[in-house]
Design a protein around this motif. Structure first.
Motif, PDB file in Angstrom:
ATOM      1  N   VAL A   1      -9.855  -0.459 -11.374  1.00 42.81           N
ATOM      2  CA  VAL A   1      -9.747  -0.194 -10.155  1.00 42.81           C
ATOM      3  C   VAL A   1     -11.151  -0.610  -9.618  1.00 42.81           C
TER       4      VAL A   1
ATOM      5  N   GLU B   1      -6.733   5.509  -5.803  1.00 37.55           N
ATOM      6  CA  GLU B   1      -5.993   4.690  -6.708  1.00 37.55           C
ATOM      7  C   GLU B   1      -5.879   4.812  -7.832  1.00 37.55           C
TER       8      GLU B   1
ATOM      9  N   HIS C   1     -11.475  -3.015  -6.453  1.00 36.85           N
ATOM     10  CA  HIS C   1     -12.261  -2.677  -4.989  1.00 36.85           C
ATOM     11  C   HIS C   1     -13.146  -3.795  -4.728  1.00 36.85           C
TER      12      HIS C   1
ATOM     13  N   TYR D   1      -5.823   0.299   1.990  1.00 37.69           N
ATOM     14  CA  TYR D   1      -6.026   0.510   0.606  1.00 37.69           C
ATOM     15  C   TYR D   1      -6.643   1.792   0.159  1.00 37.69           C
ATOM     16  N   PRO D   2      -6.286   2.522  -0.800  1.00 36.46           N
ATOM     17  CA  PRO D   2      -6.992   3.757  -0.907  1.00 36.46           C
ATOM     18  C   PRO D   2      -8.227   3.924  -1.642  1.00 36.46           C
TER      19      PRO D   2
ATOM     20  N   VAL E   1       0.858  -1.228  -0.060  1.00 33.39           N
ATOM     21  CA  VAL E   1      -0.142   0.153  -0.012  1.00 33.39           C
ATOM     22  C   VAL E   1       0.846   1.239   0.117  1.00 33.39           C
TER      23      VAL E   1
ATOM     24  N   SER F   1      -3.401  -5.599  -3.696  1.00 27.53           N
ATOM     25  CA  SER F   1      -2.890  -4.358  -3.153  1.00 27.53           C
ATOM     26  C   SER F   1      -2.660  -3.335  -4.560  1.00 27.53           C
ATOM     27  N   ILE F   2      -2.279  -2.037  -4.186  1.00 30.15           N
ATOM     28  CA  ILE F   2      -1.981  -1.268  -5.072  1.00 30.15           C
ATOM     29  C   ILE F   2      -0.876  -1.665  -6.135  1.00 30.15           C
TER      30      ILE F   2
ATOM     31  N   SER G   1      -2.614  -3.878  -8.527  1.00 31.57           N
ATOM     32  CA  SER G   1      -3.339  -3.127  -9.513  1.00 31.57           C
ATOM     33  C   SER G   1      -2.263  -2.439 -10.581  1.00 31.57           C
TER      34      SER G   1
END
Ligand SMILES: Nc1ncnc2c1ncn2[C@@H]1O[C@H](COP(=O)(O)OP(=O)(O)O)[C@@H](O)[C@H]1O
Ligand SMILES: [Mg+2]
Length: 298
Positions: free
Chosen positions: A224, A204, A228, A198-199, A49, A240-241, A244
């Motif tokens: 995204v 994100e 999510h 997580y944003p 993250v 996680s980011i 992504s």
């Protein structure tokens, strides 16, 4: 922003952005306070993250060298602080002319020349201010934590044979933890705390597009949204980011302009990496994509 410490939260946010890091509100606030109050930041949160990257970005925006201590199980002072260069000491003793008194030899072989500085000592002894990253502190044991605590409160190291080494400049310190064990209260008390999760979707999307600039807004948003949705499922390891970003880059390479059921099935192992999780995700998300259903809006 070089050398001088940031003047405001907005300045930290802008600095991190220009260093390629898109901070959330609390990230910018805590980073500002830490730099100004001279307190370490303890950054906790799931893997991937942006904890490690925050320290790297801080170093870039403050224009300071990054000194990194990667923690692991069994890490000890010899690898974290300093150790004597035994091999070199032995060579010196052998080279010493016969008949030299032990006192003379001892003075010689316990000089700075025979010291191997490890990251913590490097950060303390540095002439120019640094950013010190103690990465994944939760992998070490409590004894190590106690040693670190002492170091962080005094910014000095005592070497029996050599004396005290005091910090000449104040490092900006970041400690990260993946939360695999509870850290001691004493350590937490010493630090400012930043929980990175997580944003939000828009945040994100911005991060993913920063790392994959060729990704269209529409495809990025779809990606995204799906990520999510997957995080809502009960998985061993939610994406996680970092995942992504990997997925975005993979889709670009494959020339995908949408994420349909086939594309999803072929590429889902980039974001989901456990056998059981793959089954869950295929059943819940893959099937939904197959029916061409619109994803629920966030
Ligand atoms: N806020 C952010 N801005 C830009 N990139 C980010 C951000 N958060 C995460 N990333 C990217 O996500 C990836 C994983 O981040 P990393 O710091 O290695 O995660 P962690 O240390 O939390 O496991 C890196 O490639 C990093 O650049
Ligand atoms: Mg990390």
């Amino acid at each position: 922003m070089s050398e001088a410490l940031p003047a405001s939260v907005a300045a930290v946010a802008a600095g991190l952005r220009s260093a390629g890091y898109l901070p959330g509100e609390s990230t910018a606030l805590v980073s500002f306070l830490a730099a100004r109050l001279g307190k370490p930041i303890l950054v906790e949160g799931p893997a991937g993250v942006g904890k490690t990257e925050l320290a790297k970005a801080m170093a870039r925006t403050l224009d300071r060298p990054l000194v990194r201590l990667q923690c692991y199980e069994g890490l000890d002072e010899a690898k974290a602080l300093y150790e004597w260069n035994y091999r070199r000491q032995l060579l010196r003793i052998q080279a010493e002319a016969a008949g030299t008194g032990w006192d003379a030899v001892q003075d010689d072989i316990f000089g700075e020349e025979f010291l191997l500085a490890r990251p913590l000592m490097t950060a303390i002894a540095s002439e120019e201010p640094v950013v010190l990253l103690v990465d994944e502190i939760d992998k070490t044991d409590q004894e190590f934590e106690a040693m670190l605590l002492e170091l962080l409160s005094d910014f000095q190291i005592s070497i029996p044979e050599l004396g005290r080494i005091e910090a000449r400049t104040q490092p900006v310190v970041l400690l990260t933890s993946n939360n695999s064990r509870e850290l001691t209260e004493a350590l937490k008390r010493r630090c400012l705390y930043l929980w990175l999760d997580y944003p939000e979707l828009e945040h994100e999307l911005e991060i993913v597009r920063l790392h994959a600039p060729d990704l269209s807004e529409a495809l990025g948003r779809r990606l995204v949204e799906i990520v999510h949705q997957i995080r809502e499922l009960d998985l061993k390891k939610p994406p996680s980011i970092a995942e992504s970003i990997d997925w975005a880059r993979a889709l670009l390479l494959l020339g995908a302009d949408d994420i349909d059921a086939d594309t999803f099935r072929e590429t889902m192992s980039i974001i989901v990496k456990h056998r059981t999780d793959l089954d869950t995700v295929a059943a819940r998300v893959g099937v939904q994509l197959g029916h061409g259903d619109a994803l629920p809006s966030p």
